[in-house]
Each structure stands twice: as structure tokens, then as C-alpha cells.
Scaffold this motif. Structure first.
Motif, PDB file in Angstrom:
ATOM      1  N   VAL A   2       0.846  -1.184   0.000  1.00 57.70           N
ATOM      2  CA  VAL A   2       0.000   0.000   0.000  1.00 57.70           C
ATOM      3  C   VAL A   2       0.885   1.239   0.000  1.00 57.70           C
ATOM      4  O   VAL A   2       1.779   1.378   0.834  1.00 57.70           O
ATOM      5  CB  VAL A   2      -0.931   0.014   1.225  1.00 57.70           C
ATOM      6  N   GLU A   3       0.629   2.130  -0.949  1.00 61.31           N
ATOM      7  CA  GLU A   3       1.422   3.357  -1.072  1.00 61.31           C
ATOM      8  C   GLU A   3       0.564   4.549  -0.688  1.00 61.31           C
ATOM      9  O   GLU A   3      -0.487   4.799  -1.290  1.00 61.31           O
ATOM     10  CB  GLU A   3       1.915   3.519  -2.515  1.00 61.31           C
ATOM     11  N   LEU A   4       1.001   5.302   0.309  1.00 57.95           N
ATOM     12  CA  LEU A   4       0.307   6.522   0.697  1.00 57.95           C
ATOM     13  C   LEU A   4       0.720   7.658  -0.232  1.00 57.95           C
ATOM     14  O   LEU A   4       1.882   7.772  -0.612  1.00 57.95           O
ATOM     15  CB  LEU A   4       0.625   6.880   2.146  1.00 57.95           C
ATOM     16  N   GLY A 146      -7.875   6.477  11.027  1.00 57.34           N
ATOM     17  CA  GLY A 146      -8.044   5.756  12.288  1.00 57.34           C
ATOM     18  C   GLY A 146      -9.074   4.656  12.213  1.00 57.34           C
ATOM     19  O   GLY A 146      -9.029   3.712  13.016  1.00 57.34           O
ATOM     20  N   ASN A 147     -10.042   4.759  11.301  1.00 58.00           N
ATOM     21  CA  ASN A 147     -10.968   3.657  11.058  1.00 58.00           C
ATOM     22  C   ASN A 147     -10.256   2.540  10.314  1.00 58.00           C
ATOM     23  O   ASN A 147      -9.092   2.656   9.943  1.00 58.00           O
ATOM     24  CB  ASN A 147     -12.182   4.132  10.256  1.00 58.00           C
ATOM     25  N   ALA A 183      -3.179  -1.963  -4.307  1.00 58.99           N
ATOM     26  CA  ALA A 183      -3.602  -2.362  -2.965  1.00 58.99           C
ATOM     27  C   ALA A 183      -4.094  -1.101  -2.234  1.00 58.99           C
ATOM     28  O   ALA A 183      -3.598   0.000  -2.497  1.00 58.99           O
ATOM     29  CB  ALA A 183      -2.436  -2.997  -2.232  1.00 58.99           C
ATOM     30  N   PRO A 184      -5.105  -1.279  -1.367  1.00 59.70           N
ATOM     31  CA  PRO A 184      -5.698  -2.531  -0.907  1.00 59.70           C
ATOM     32  C   PRO A 184      -6.979  -2.854  -1.659  1.00 59.70           C
ATOM     33  O   PRO A 184      -7.556  -1.980  -2.315  1.00 59.70           O
ATOM     34  CB  PRO A 184      -6.023  -2.209   0.550  1.00 59.70           C
ATOM     35  N   MET A 196      -7.360  -3.417   7.574  1.00 63.39           N
ATOM     36  CA  MET A 196      -6.274  -2.447   7.578  1.00 63.39           C
ATOM     37  C   MET A 196      -6.726  -1.107   8.149  1.00 63.39           C
ATOM     38  O   MET A 196      -7.826  -0.635   7.849  1.00 63.39           O
ATOM     39  CB  MET A 196      -5.768  -2.256   6.140  1.00 63.39           C
ATOM     40  N   ARG A 197      -5.871  -0.495   8.934  1.00 64.88           N
ATOM     41  CA  ARG A 197      -6.175   0.832   9.481  1.00 64.88           C
ATOM     42  C   ARG A 197      -6.001   1.883   8.384  1.00 64.88           C
ATOM     43  O   ARG A 197      -5.053   1.843   7.610  1.00 64.88           O
ATOM     44  CB  ARG A 197      -5.272   1.143  10.665  1.00 64.88           C
ATOM     45  N   LEU A 198      -6.931   2.817   8.319  1.00 59.56           N
ATOM     46  CA  LEU A 198      -6.903   3.867   7.311  1.00 59.56           C
ATOM     47  C   LEU A 198      -6.002   5.007   7.784  1.00 59.56           C
ATOM     48  O   LEU A 198      -6.164   5.508   8.896  1.00 59.56           O
ATOM     49  CB  LEU A 198      -8.306   4.390   7.038  1.00 59.56           C
TER      50      LEU A 198
END
Length: 256
Positions: A2-4, A146-147, A183-184, A196-198
Motif C-alpha cells: 500500500v502506497e500513501l 483511524g478507522n 492495494a488494498p 487495515m487501518r486507514l
């Protein structure tokens, strides 16, 4: 992996998303009884090119598909849920149409879909589309830093299942960035607090796919792409690309 995305990269995806939104709105306006589905795809092709963007679906060839995708849009009519290949079909009064479009602009992708009825609408079709749109909005509202992904899926399913609609099995949303599918995986059903945490910078598409008859099952057309409801009932597909930010979810495929 996962790439932010950075804020500037999110802005670049939003620029691509504005193209998608504008093209979808223009093509929807042309979707009237008597119009060929292939003509709508041709119109989308011209509009995408005119915006300086590249159609992402055209020649896309994932492992599951027997051939590269042959069109700019996916246009699914009535019992076709997703991946409908535009052809010579002429739209009739009362047809339920879903149009899915992704484009690349300056190497960044955005993906969105809309559903609507051509001409006079059956109230049942309008209720189906309304529920799909409300489930999409619920998923977006749950995309808070946080969700977890399960919170997004739970929000979508809570709306759809309460209305007793089916949801296309084995399909959901996906990460978006330099590639259309990253992903994801973003399931349309989930458990609160799971997955996974957001985090801020996460960009993904949320896309509920609802089936009027209540089944989740589907069948493949001979073209290898179009997915139809197993029971022949109608379907609706809506989608937005969104970004998780510190100030809340940001819709990146809204009209410019």
C-alpha cells in the motif's frame, strides 16, 4: 504494498477525477432512447482525448480476461452489473444504465461510475439506484483516518442489505494511484474494527454493486468481460475515488 500519496499527488488524482466526472456527466446527457451504446463510448473517447487524458480501460488485459478490453468505457445495461462492453445495442425507454470510466492524466488515475435510467423510470429501478448511492456515501463517510477497511465495508453493506438487495460476489473497490488497481482491496462487506487501518494519504475507489433480486451470484457473458445477474434481475453500480485525509474523506471524482 500500500502506497500513501502526498497532498500534491492527491491533487493530481483529483485533476484526473475531474475529467472523469465531466465526461460521465456529458455522456449521461447523451444517453436517451434510440442511442446506440457504442455511440456513447465514442463520445466518451472524444471527450477524454479532448481533455488531454488517456482512457485507462482501453486495451487493459488482466489475467482473468481472454482478450484486452476493447473500449473506453464499461456500459452495463439492465441485468449487466459491471464490465459491459459497449456494442450495437440501442437504448430503450426505461433501461437502467451503468457507466464506468477511468482515465490517466499526467500519469495519475481516477475511476468512477454512475447508474441512471433512460427515459421513463420504474420506481423499483430508482429505489435500487438510490440505495446504491446511499451505500456509496455511507462507505465514504466511514473512510476516516483511524478507522479500518472493515468499517467501510460494514457501512456499505448496512445500507444495501437493509434494503434486501444482493451484492455482487467476489468484487469490491481497490486502491488507485499511478495504476488503476492497486492495494488494498476494498470489500463491500466487512466487520467494524477489522482490516487495515486507514491512514491519511490512502487513496482508493469505493464501488457498491447492488442486485435487485437479492442474489449475490452472477454469470459471465461470452465476451469474457460482462458480468450479469444470475437471476436476470437489474443491477446498479456506483463508484468514487476518494482520499483519506486528516480532515476527513475527500472525493476525488467530483465534477470540476
Amino acid at each position: 504494498m500500500v502506497e500513501l500519496k502526498t497532498p500534491s499527488e492527491i491533487d493530481a488524482i483529483a485533476a484526473a477525477g475531474a475529467v472523469v466526472a465531466d465526461v460521465l456527466a456529458a455522456v449521461r446527457a447523451q444517453a436517451v432512447p434510440g442511442v446506440r451504446v457504442s455511440d456513447l463510448d465514442a463520445a466518451a473517447s472524444e471527450l477524454v482525448a479532448g481533455a488531454g487524458a488517456r482512457p485507462t480501460f482501453l486495451n487493459y488485459h488482466p489475467r482473468f480476461a481472454p482478450t484486452p478490453y476493447p473500449a473506453v468505457t464499461c456500459i452495463s445495461v439492465n441485468d449487466a452489473v459491471v464490465h459491459g462492453v459497449p456494442g450495437p445495442q440501442v437504448l430503450a425507454d426505461g433501461d437502467l444504465v451503468s457507466i464506468d470510466l477511468a482515465v490517466h492524466l499526467d500519469d495519475w488515475c481516477a475511476d468512477s461510475a454512475i447508474s441512471f435510467v433512460v427515459g421513463a423510470a420504474d420506481p423499483g429501478d430508482l429505489a435500487l439506484i438510490d440505495t446504491a448511492e446511499r451505500s456509496l456515501l455511507a462507505g465514504i463517510d466511514a473512510a476516516l483516518a483511524g478507522n479500518r477497511l472493515g468499517d467501510v465495508g460494514h457501512a456499505i453493506q448496512a445500507v444495501a442489505r437493509a434494503a434486501r438487495y444482493g451484492m455482487l460476489a467476489d468484487h469490491g473497490g481497490h486502491g488507485v494511484g499511478r495504476q488503476m488497481h492497486e492495494a488494498p482491496h476494498v470489500p463491500n462487506e466487512g466487520k467494524r474494527g477489522r482490516g487495515m487501518r486507514l491512514e491519511p494519504g490512502l487513496v482508493f475507489a469505493i464501488e457498491p454493486m447492488l442486485i435487485a433480486g437479492g442474489t449475490d451470484r452472477y454469470r459471465h457473458d461470452e465476451d469474457g468481460w460482462t458480468l450479469r445477474t444470475a437471476d436476470g434481475s437489474r443491477a446498479a453500480h456506483v463508484e468514487h475515488t476518494i482520499a483519506v485525509t486528516e480532515s476527513g474523506p475527500r472525493v476525488l471524482t467530483s465534477k470540476g
